[in-house]
Structure formats: C-alpha cells, structure tokens
Design a protein around this motif. Structure first.
Motif, short mmCIF file in Angstrom:
data_model
loop_
_atom_site.label_atom_id
_atom_site.label_comp_id
_atom_site.label_asym_id
_atom_site.label_seq_id
_atom_site.Cartn_x
_atom_site.Cartn_y
_atom_site.Cartn_z
N LEU A 125 0.33 -1.34 -0.27
CA LEU A 125 -0.08 -0.28 -0.14
C LEU A 125 1.02 1.27 0.76
O LEU A 125 0.37 2.00 -0.98
N SER A 126 1.61 1.33 0.93
CA SER A 126 2.79 2.22 0.73
C SER A 126 3.59 3.10 -0.39
O SER A 126 3.47 3.35 -1.18
N ARG A 127 3.87 1.20 -1.23
CA ARG A 127 4.03 1.64 -2.30
C ARG A 127 3.30 2.13 -3.15
O ARG A 127 3.28 3.47 -4.39
N GLU A 128 1.74 1.76 -3.75
CA GLU A 128 1.18 2.32 -5.23
C GLU A 128 0.81 4.16 -4.02
O GLU A 128 0.85 4.35 -5.18
N ILE A 129 0.22 4.07 -3.35
CA ILE A 129 0.26 5.10 -2.43
C ILE A 129 1.34 6.09 -2.44
O ILE A 129 1.35 7.32 -3.45
N GLY A 130 1.88 5.22 -2.30
CA GLY A 130 4.06 6.58 -2.42
C GLY A 130 4.36 6.82 -3.51
O GLY A 130 4.74 7.84 -3.53
N ARG A 131 3.77 6.45 -4.29
CA ARG A 131 3.95 6.42 -6.12
C ARG A 131 4.03 7.53 -5.72
O ARG A 131 4.14 8.55 -6.64
N GLN A 132 2.60 8.08 -5.90
CA GLN A 132 1.48 8.52 -6.19
C GLN A 132 2.37 9.71 -5.59
O GLN A 132 2.18 11.02 -5.93
N MET A 133 2.52 10.44 -4.29
CA MET A 133 2.80 11.00 -3.35
C MET A 133 4.11 11.44 -3.64
O MET A 133 4.63 12.96 -3.54
N ARG A 136 3.17 14.34 -6.47
CA ARG A 136 3.39 15.12 -6.27
C ARG A 136 3.45 16.10 -6.08
O ARG A 136 3.64 17.72 -5.52
N GLY A 137 4.96 15.87 -4.80
CA GLY A 137 6.08 16.00 -4.56
C GLY A 137 5.57 16.42 -2.68
O GLY A 137 6.21 16.97 -1.89
N SER A 138 4.78 15.98 -2.43
CA SER A 138 3.84 16.25 -0.74
C SER A 138 3.36 14.55 -0.32
O SER A 138 2.59 13.82 -1.23
N GLY A 139 3.99 14.28 0.67
CA GLY A 139 2.60 13.41 1.40
C GLY A 139 3.18 12.82 3.03
O GLY A 139 4.50 12.64 3.55
N LYS A 140 2.88 12.55 3.65
CA LYS A 140 3.00 12.13 5.20
C LYS A 140 2.47 10.29 4.96
O LYS A 140 1.10 9.85 4.95
N ILE A 141 3.55 9.66 5.50
CA ILE A 141 2.81 8.07 5.71
C ILE A 141 3.44 7.98 7.60
O ILE A 141 4.06 7.63 7.70
N GLU A 176 14.74 7.08 1.16
CA GLU A 176 14.45 7.31 -0.22
C GLU A 176 13.24 8.45 -0.55
O GLU A 176 13.67 9.66 -1.64
N TRP A 177 12.22 8.32 0.41
CA TRP A 177 11.37 10.00 0.11
C TRP A 177 11.60 11.27 0.63
O TRP A 177 10.84 12.26 0.07
N ALA A 178 11.93 11.25 1.98
CA ALA A 178 11.96 11.83 3.05
C ALA A 178 13.13 13.27 1.74
O ALA A 178 12.55 14.68 1.95
N GLY A 179 13.61 13.35 0.41
CA GLY A 179 14.27 14.46 0.01
C GLY A 179 13.25 14.78 -1.32
O GLY A 179 13.38 15.91 -1.93
N LYS A 180 11.74 14.00 -0.86
CA LYS A 180 10.97 13.95 -2.02
C LYS A 180 10.02 14.53 -1.87
O LYS A 180 9.11 14.07 -2.62
N GLY A 181 9.72 15.48 -0.96
CA GLY A 181 9.01 16.03 0.41
C GLY A 181 7.88 14.59 1.00
O GLY A 181 6.73 15.19 1.15
N LEU A 182 8.27 13.86 0.82
CA LEU A 182 7.35 13.06 2.17
C LEU A 182 7.78 12.90 3.58
O LEU A 182 9.26 13.35 3.72
N ASN A 183 7.53 13.10 4.45
CA ASN A 183 8.08 12.66 5.71
C ASN A 183 7.39 10.69 6.15
O ASN A 183 5.92 10.52 6.02
N VAL A 184 7.97 10.37 6.33
CA VAL A 184 7.96 8.62 6.53
C VAL A 184 8.39 8.76 8.52
O VAL A 184 9.51 8.48 8.68
N ALA A 236 3.68 20.44 11.24
CA ALA A 236 4.48 20.37 12.16
C ALA A 236 5.45 19.74 12.57
O ALA A 236 6.78 19.86 12.93
N ALA A 237 5.61 18.71 11.97
CA ALA A 237 6.40 17.59 11.79
C ALA A 237 7.56 17.50 10.09
O ALA A 237 8.40 16.45 10.37
N ASN A 238 7.78 18.43 9.61
CA ASN A 238 8.02 18.88 8.54
C ASN A 238 9.57 17.81 8.33
O ASN A 238 9.58 17.56 7.30
N TYR A 239 9.89 18.41 9.40
CA TYR A 239 11.48 17.73 9.69
C TYR A 239 11.85 16.58 10.52
O TYR A 239 12.70 16.42 10.78
#
Length: 254
Positions: A125-133, A136-141, A176-184, A236-239
């Motif tokens: 699920l994270s792979r499929e939705i994460g790909r779309q995030m 888009r350049g943003s997302g929180k997992i 992999e994704w922190a530099g692409k706008g996601l927080n995991v 608030a958790a962007n970093y």
C-alpha cells in the motif's frame, strides 16, 4: 505556530480504522480538520461507528473493505483508490493482527498471515500510494509499529518479526522519499487496552506484571494516540523523518 497542526483540506487514509488505535487516530485526524478514507476487512460501507464519529465532527468519511491478508485484494483496493482520482495527503498504515502461539507450535499458516497483514500489505500500500505522493511532491506516511519493534515479546514470533520489519521499512522509505517531499515515520504503541491485548488483560498475573513496569501505572487508550498522530500528519513534523515515536506510558524507560 499552532496552525501548523491544522489538517483542514487534507485527506487521510486510515487502515484498520474500525476500532481501537485506528479508530482513535481517524477521529483525531478528523477533529484536526482532515476528511477520512477508512478501510478494514470488516468495515461497514455505511453507518459504521467510526464513520458516524467522523461525520459528527463535520468531516467527510469514505469507507472501503479490504482483506490485508490477501495481497490481490490489497492491490485491487489501491487500484480502485487511484482510479477514483484521490491521492491521500496522509496514509496511516495501522491495520494489523497478532497470533499467540509458542515458537515451537507457531505453524507456517500463522506466520504467513501475520507477516502478510502486518508487513507485506503495509509495503504494498505504501509503494502504490507513495509513488503518487512522490509524483505530487508531498505526503505523510505513518506506520503503527510496536514495543516489539525493539523487543522480542513472548509467544508472538511472527508479530515480533513483522513489527521489527515495520521499524526498518519506516527508515528505508524515509531514506528514499524524505528528499522528495514526503515524511515517513511510525508510532510504537505500548500496552494498549484493545482487542489485540485482551488475552493479556484477562491474564491476572501477566496484566499485573505489565502494569508494574509502566511508570504511568495504567494501560494505554486509543485516545492517547490523538496528539502523536496529528503531530506526525501535520506540517509541525515537516523535519521529522524515519523516526519511531514510542507512546507507552514510560515502559521503554524502565
């Protein structure tokens, strides 16, 4: 400053939202302003308790059913969601199961089911939705980890292995994704009074031993995850990335 916790206009997908910690998270995110997409194997498609609670807060609730032990079903759900045109802003990977059996009696069926629900489905699920995030350049997992991300537990080898894997998956995706706008990130619950821990609550000796180690002196409750889930889902958790936030009443400090 406090408006960084505001989730107005966001959509959160919460797996395993029907009860327990998942329901607590869904309601907290809705209270912070997010619309909720809820999914679990037995979630009522209309009139669920969690759906009614979310809608009472003035937020939209959309229900799906998916069996997380069936990888084909998980992929079908992800495809259906993508076809709807909705890319969640927040993905809460909370669905899980636990099977208690001594290691020498923990058969392949128990192992396979727990690993599939608790780890493999989370990755799919994270792979499929994460790909779309990422596109888009943003997302929180946010994953639901466990104290057994750090400890071995007793008579739950599959569960311990799966939750240890969740801790490492959290870090791997963040790398992999922190530099692409996601927080995991992940939240590791301590001993929480839910269906999953009913056997422990009902065992007088085990329950006593657990409570004696928790400095706060009580079992956790689903509402204890409101603040942590909203924090990690918000600006608030962007970093904050690759972290496993322990919510355990002090257990790990003993």
């Amino acid at each position: 400053m406090l408006n960084t916790f505001d989730l107005t206009g966001k959509t959160a997908l919460v797996t395993g939202c029907k009860r327990g910690i998942g329901r607590g998270m869904a309601e907290a995110l809705a209270q912070a302003g997010a619309d909720i997409i809820g999914v679990s194997a037995t979630l009522e498609l209309d009139g669920s308790a969690v759906g009614q609670a979310v809608e009472a807060l003035g937020r939209k609730f959309t229900a799906y059913q998916s069996d997380f032990s069936d990888r084909v079903a998980v992929k079908a759900f992800a495809a259906e969601l993508e076809a709807s045109g909705v890319v969640p802003d927040i993905l809460i990977n909370n669905a899980g199961t636990i099977k208690r059996k001594p290691a020498a009696e923990h058969d392949d069926g128990l192992w396979d089911e727990v690993i599939e629900v608790n780890l493999s489905a989370q990755f799919v699920l994270s792979r499929e939705i994460g790909r779309q995030m990422v596109a888009r350049g943003s997302g929180k997992i946010i994953f639901t980890a466990s104290l057994l991300t750090f400890q071995g537990g007793i008579t739950v080898p599959g569960y311990a292995a799966s939750k240890g894997g969740i801790g490492q998956l959290t870090k791997a995706l963040a790398n992999e994704w922190a530099g692409k706008g996601l927080n995991v990130n992940a939240i590791a619950p301590g001993y929480i009074a839910t269906d999953n821990t009913q056997a422990l609550q009902d065992d007088a000796d085990r329950s006593k031993a657990i409570l004696e180690r928790i400095p706060q002196g009580r079992w956790g409750r689903p509402e204890d995850f409101a603040g942590p889930s909203v924090f990690l889902a918000s600006d608030a958790a962007n970093y904050v990335n690759g972290e496993v936030l322990v919510v355990d009443g002090g257990w790990m400090g003993r």
